[in-house]
Design an enzyme around this catalytic site. Structure first.
Site, PDB file in Angstrom:
ATOM      1  N   TYR A  51      24.777  16.130 -26.659  1.00 26.13           N
ATOM      2  CA  TYR A  51      24.652  14.729 -26.248  1.00 26.13           C
ATOM      3  C   TYR A  51      25.812  14.390 -25.333  1.00 26.13           C
ATOM      4  O   TYR A  51      26.963  14.692 -25.654  1.00 26.13           O
ATOM      5  CB  TYR A  51      24.678  13.794 -27.462  1.00 26.13           C
ATOM      6  CG  TYR A  51      23.328  13.193 -27.739  1.00 26.13           C
ATOM      7  CD1 TYR A  51      22.644  12.522 -26.730  1.00 26.13           C
ATOM      8  CD2 TYR A  51      22.728  13.299 -28.992  1.00 26.13           C
ATOM      9  CE1 TYR A  51      21.392  11.990 -26.960  1.00 26.13           C
ATOM     10  CE2 TYR A  51      21.478  12.763 -29.225  1.00 26.13           C
ATOM     11  CZ  TYR A  51      20.812  12.112 -28.203  1.00 26.13           C
ATOM     12  OH  TYR A  51      19.582  11.577 -28.432  1.00 26.13           O
ATOM     13  N   GLU A  53      25.933  11.114 -23.269  1.00 24.32           N
ATOM     14  CA  GLU A  53      25.713   9.833 -22.581  1.00 24.32           C
ATOM     15  C   GLU A  53      26.971   9.423 -21.839  1.00 24.32           C
ATOM     16  O   GLU A  53      28.085   9.533 -22.374  1.00 24.32           O
ATOM     17  CB  GLU A  53      25.330   8.737 -23.580  1.00 24.32           C
ATOM     18  CG  GLU A  53      23.847   8.742 -23.876  1.00 24.32           C
ATOM     19  CD  GLU A  53      23.550   8.808 -25.343  1.00 24.32           C
ATOM     20  OE1 GLU A  53      24.294   9.543 -26.044  1.00 24.32           O
ATOM     21  OE2 GLU A  53      22.617   8.133 -25.784  1.00 24.32           O
ATOM     22  N   ASP A 197      12.504   9.010   0.201  1.00 27.27           N
ATOM     23  CA  ASP A 197      12.114   9.872  -0.920  1.00 27.27           C
ATOM     24  C   ASP A 197      11.788  11.241  -0.325  1.00 27.27           C
ATOM     25  O   ASP A 197      10.721  11.427   0.275  1.00 27.27           O
ATOM     26  CB  ASP A 197      10.904   9.264  -1.634  1.00 27.27           C
ATOM     27  CG  ASP A 197      10.465  10.100  -2.823  1.00 27.27           C
ATOM     28  OD1 ASP A 197      10.846  11.290  -2.893  1.00 27.27           O
ATOM     29  OD2 ASP A 197       9.734   9.580  -3.680  1.00 27.27           O
ATOM     30  N   THR A 223      13.168  15.255  -5.969  1.00 30.89           N
ATOM     31  CA  THR A 223      13.032  16.102  -7.143  1.00 30.89           C
ATOM     32  C   THR A 223      13.709  17.426  -6.795  1.00 30.89           C
ATOM     33  O   THR A 223      13.848  17.769  -5.620  1.00 30.89           O
ATOM     34  CB  THR A 223      11.555  16.344  -7.510  1.00 30.89           C
ATOM     35  OG1 THR A 223      10.831  16.685  -6.343  1.00 30.89           O
ATOM     36  CG2 THR A 223      10.951  15.109  -8.145  1.00 30.89           C
ATOM     37  N   LYS A 226      10.876  21.260  -6.114  1.00 30.06           N
ATOM     38  CA  LYS A 226       9.848  21.570  -5.104  1.00 30.06           C
ATOM     39  C   LYS A 226      10.458  22.560  -4.095  1.00 30.06           C
ATOM     40  O   LYS A 226      10.817  23.664  -4.497  1.00 30.06           O
ATOM     41  CB  LYS A 226       9.356  20.269  -4.470  1.00 30.06           C
ATOM     42  CG  LYS A 226       8.648  19.351  -5.507  1.00 30.06           C
ATOM     43  CD  LYS A 226       7.956  18.180  -4.855  1.00 30.06           C
ATOM     44  CE  LYS A 226       7.154  17.366  -5.849  1.00 30.06           C
ATOM     45  NZ  LYS A 226       7.905  16.254  -6.475  1.00 30.06           N
ATOM     46  N   ARG A 232      12.891  21.511 -12.991  1.00 33.39           N
ATOM     47  CA  ARG A 232      12.150  20.247 -12.880  1.00 33.39           C
ATOM     48  C   ARG A 232      13.095  19.079 -13.152  1.00 33.39           C
ATOM     49  O   ARG A 232      13.717  19.026 -14.215  1.00 33.39           O
ATOM     50  CB  ARG A 232      11.040  20.295 -13.938  1.00 33.39           C
ATOM     51  CG  ARG A 232       9.962  19.275 -13.840  1.00 33.39           C
ATOM     52  CD  ARG A 232       8.739  19.780 -14.568  1.00 33.39           C
ATOM     53  NE  ARG A 232       8.126  20.853 -13.795  1.00 33.39           N
ATOM     54  CZ  ARG A 232       7.332  20.656 -12.729  1.00 33.39           C
ATOM     55  NH1 ARG A 232       7.040  19.445 -12.339  1.00 33.39           N
ATOM     56  NH2 ARG A 232       6.835  21.680 -12.075  1.00 33.39           N
TER      57      ARG A 232
HETATM   58  N1  DSN Z   1       3.104  15.484  -8.346  1.00 36.16           N
HETATM   59  C1  DSN Z   1       3.869  15.554  -7.127  1.00 36.16           C
HETATM   60  C2  DSN Z   1       3.125  16.258  -6.041  1.00 36.16           C
HETATM   61  O1  DSN Z   1       2.318  17.125  -6.360  1.00 36.16           O
HETATM   62  O2  DSN Z   1       3.339  16.001  -4.876  1.00 36.16           O
HETATM   63  C3  DSN Z   1       4.319  14.235  -6.683  1.00 36.16           C
HETATM   64  O3  DSN Z   1       4.932  13.601  -7.734  1.00 36.16           O
END
Ligand code: DSN
Length: 418
Positions: A51, A53, A197, A223, A226, A232
């Site tokens: 933990y 925080e 984004d 994110t 990707k 993730r």
């Molecule tokens: N689920 C993602 C995508 O496939 O682009 C976006 O959040």
């Protein structure tokens, strides 16, 4: 036998089958990728037990000296990679990253100007189906009907009419370069903030292949799983002046204990992203996507916007008389995993769709280059042109399998049955 196989054979078996599925098929969902063994090791580490925080040197629990090390590394590496002033690596996912930005600068009822979901935007950019359209007022720009690229005249006229507090520049299924300077110029005319984004194209930006929004935007979210090829999770960059307020919105505002094992894995992925190998990898992703687009165009397909500048492309299936849903299901049976996707001005719903989205990050991680991409374009063409020819589909499944076998994925895991 692994600990997991002994303790819980059902879960162990499902993980093993998933490893084999990933290795035995062509993963072409544009938002997916394969992390390194080092990232997996950090993610599966004892840091999950802690933990923490708060933030490094300012935690609510004792014993945080080593989790502080990994969080600081993740922050420092992000700053170097993107040239950011302030970074928060705690968001559990991209939606939480966007939520934290909205919580930092918006009041309920304020207006968000974002991209239309069916033109390539994201749920968290003001869609009524998400918190972002329930707490705030979503207004949407789209793409030009002819060029299928962002219609900046529309962005400008909507910004002037609705006076949004924030404009979101970013997309989930948009195959072209995004001009952040144009968004900045429009935002300045109406006194709006800009959130970029970059969830999809974070890796391309890190490698310098696409323009960076960091100098032009108050906030940048992404994110990490990707094109960046990390675990993730989410990440936020912002101008220093917003840093303290933003951190307070993540914790205690909307999240509890940070996922320290994931933050450790983010740090590892960010170190990988600082290498020349990573930059070559990103360049190959784009070359592969362009090759795929060229081959599909030659085969007679219509691509949204006529091609791609990034890691993905969208095929309009209307002329073939098949839906995105049918295409997704049939391609999956032949070992090619993609997703159905609405195209701009789609007349079909999001569960059926007139298009499919295809991405090259994951097959490029396996080492596939232009020669393999040409084979894949041939497979996709054959499947989509002969969607009811079961004999032909069975043959393609065999060819896909043998291509996958030439580019092993997680070989130790497959060998050791884990
Ligand atoms: N689920 C993602 C995508 O496939 O682009 C976006 O959040």
């Amino acid at each position: 036998m692994s600990y997991l196989m002994q303790a819980d054979p059902e879960v162990a078996e499902a993980i093993l089958m998933e490893t084999r599925r990933q290795a035995g098929k062509l993963e072409m969902i544009a938002s997916e990728n394969f992390v390194s063994e080092a990232v997996l090791e950090a993610q599966g580490s004892v840091m999950t037990n802690k933990y923490a925080e708060g933030y490094p040197s300012s935690r609510y629990y004792g014993g945080c000296e080593y989790v502080d090390v990994v969080e600081r590394l993740a922050i420092e590496r992000s700053k170097i990679l993107f040239g950011a002033e302030h970074v928060n690596v705690q968001p559990h996912a991209g939606v939480q990253a966007n939520m934290a930005v909205y919580f930092t600068v918006l009041e309920p009822g304020d207006t968000i100007l974002g991209m239309n979901l069916s033109h390539g935007g994201h749920l968290s950019h003001g869609s009524p189906a998400s918190f972002s359209g329930r707490f705030y007022r979503g207004v949407f720009y789209g793409v030009d009907r002819k060029t299928e690229t962002i219609d900046f005249d529309e962005v400008e006229s909507l910004a002037k009419r609705h006076r949004p507090k924030i404009i979101v520049a970013g997309a989930s299924s948009y195959p072209r370069r995004i001009d952040y300077e144009k968004f900045r110029t429009i935002a300045d005319q109406v006194g709006a903030l800009v959130l970029a984004d970059i969830a999809h194209i974070g890796g391309l930006i890190a490698a310098g292949l696409h323009p960076s929004p960091v100098p032009n935007c108050e906030f940048v979210t992404m994110t990490t799983h990707k094109t960046l090829r990390g675990p993730r999770g989410g990440l936020i960059m912002c101008k220093q002046e917003f840093g303290p307020a933003l951190d307070a919105k993540i914790f205690p505002g909307m999240q509890g204990g940070p996922l320290m094992h994931i933050i450790a894995a983010k740090a590892v992925a960010l170190k990988e992203a600082l290498t020349d190998d990573f930059r070559s990898y990103q360049a190959q992703i784009v070359k592969n996507a362009k090759t795929l687009a060229d081959e599909l165009l030659k085969a007679g397909f219509r691509l949204v916007s006529g091609g791609t500048d990034n890691h993905m492309l969208l095929i309009d299936l209307t002329a073939l008389g098949i839906t995105g849903k049918e295409a997704q299901e049939t391609l999956d049976r032949t070992g090619i995993t993609i997703n159905k996707n609405q195209i701009p001005f789609d007349t079909k719903g999001s569960q059926v769709t007139s298009g499919i989205r295809i991405g090259t990050p994951a097959v490029t991680t396996r080492g596939m280059k232009e020669a393999e991409i040409k084979l894949i374009a041939g497979f996709i063409t054959d499947v989509l042109m002969h969607i009811h020819d079961e004999h032909r589909l069975a043959g393609i499944r065999e060819e896909v399998k043998s291509l996958c076998d030439r580019f092993p994925l997680y070989p130790e895991r497959i060998r050791e049955n884990r």
